[in-house]
Design a protein around this motif. Structure first.
Motif, short mmCIF file in Angstrom:
data_model
loop_
_atom_site.label_atom_id
_atom_site.label_comp_id
_atom_site.label_asym_id
_atom_site.label_seq_id
_atom_site.Cartn_x
_atom_site.Cartn_y
_atom_site.Cartn_z
N LEU A 1 -13.29 -39.23 -12.65
CA LEU A 1 -13.56 -37.94 -13.46
C LEU A 1 -13.95 -36.43 -13.00
O LEU A 1 -12.61 -35.79 -13.05
N LYS A 2 -14.98 -36.68 -12.03
CA LYS A 2 -15.10 -35.13 -10.91
C LYS A 2 -14.31 -35.38 -9.98
O LYS A 2 -14.05 -33.67 -10.21
N GLN B 1 -24.84 -32.02 -17.90
CA GLN B 1 -25.92 -31.15 -17.23
C GLN B 1 -24.81 -29.98 -17.10
O GLN B 1 -23.91 -30.26 -16.78
N LEU B 2 -24.90 -28.70 -17.89
CA LEU B 2 -23.89 -28.03 -17.84
C LEU B 2 -25.02 -26.36 -17.75
O LEU B 2 -26.06 -26.44 -19.23
N TYR B 3 -24.59 -25.90 -17.10
CA TYR B 3 -25.56 -24.74 -16.73
C TYR B 3 -24.04 -23.45 -15.93
O TYR B 3 -23.78 -23.37 -15.47
N VAL C 1 -21.15 -28.01 -13.28
CA VAL C 1 -21.22 -29.45 -14.51
C VAL C 1 -21.42 -30.29 -13.35
O VAL C 1 -21.29 -30.91 -12.60
N ARG C 2 -22.33 -31.28 -13.58
CA ARG C 2 -22.72 -32.26 -13.73
C ARG C 2 -21.93 -33.92 -14.18
O ARG C 2 -22.15 -33.74 -15.43
N GLU D 1 -16.24 -18.63 -11.75
CA GLU D 1 -15.84 -20.40 -11.07
C GLU D 1 -16.04 -21.79 -11.18
O GLU D 1 -17.94 -21.03 -11.98
N VAL D 2 -16.05 -22.88 -11.41
CA VAL D 2 -16.23 -24.63 -11.63
C VAL D 2 -16.89 -24.67 -10.68
O VAL D 2 -16.17 -25.12 -9.41
#
Length: 107
Positions: free
Chosen positions: A77-78, A60-62, A70-71, A103-104
């Protein structure tokens, strides 16, 4: 009978010609859509910026309030992306051409 000077459509059309890019930019500014368009561009360019391997593990990305959420489906990887958060942020903003994302957040 007096004749009017024929109106030259070529001259008046040239005066009204505006490049399409300028027209679209003015419309986006008028409707205050530029920010939203930039957010959509960031989400759309995720695979291009991060690569296919990262995109495949992205669930998921929003964007919300200038934060990119970012999910990911991979814990290693996270962790790796959290360590490189500032580089990810810089690459995404460079792709758009503006500092859209402040921010991410990796979920």
């Amino acid at each position: 009978m007096a004749y009017k000077k024929p109106h030259s459509p070529e001259n008046s059309r040239k005066a009204d010609i505006v490049p399409l890019k300028d027209s679209i930019t003015a419309m986006l500014r008028a409707y205050r859509l530029q920010g939203k368009l930039n957010e959509v561009t960031v989400v759309a360019s995720w695979e291009k910026v991060m690569g296919k391997a990262v995109a495949l593990k992205t669930q998921q990305l929003y964007v919300s309030n200038n934060k990119l959420f970012v999910r990911l489906s991979s814990a290693p990887l996270k962790h790796e992306l959290v360590m490189a958060k500032t580089k990810v942020l810089a690459n995404l903003n460079a792709e758009v051409g503006e500092d859209i994302i402040k921010e991410v957040v990796f979920l």
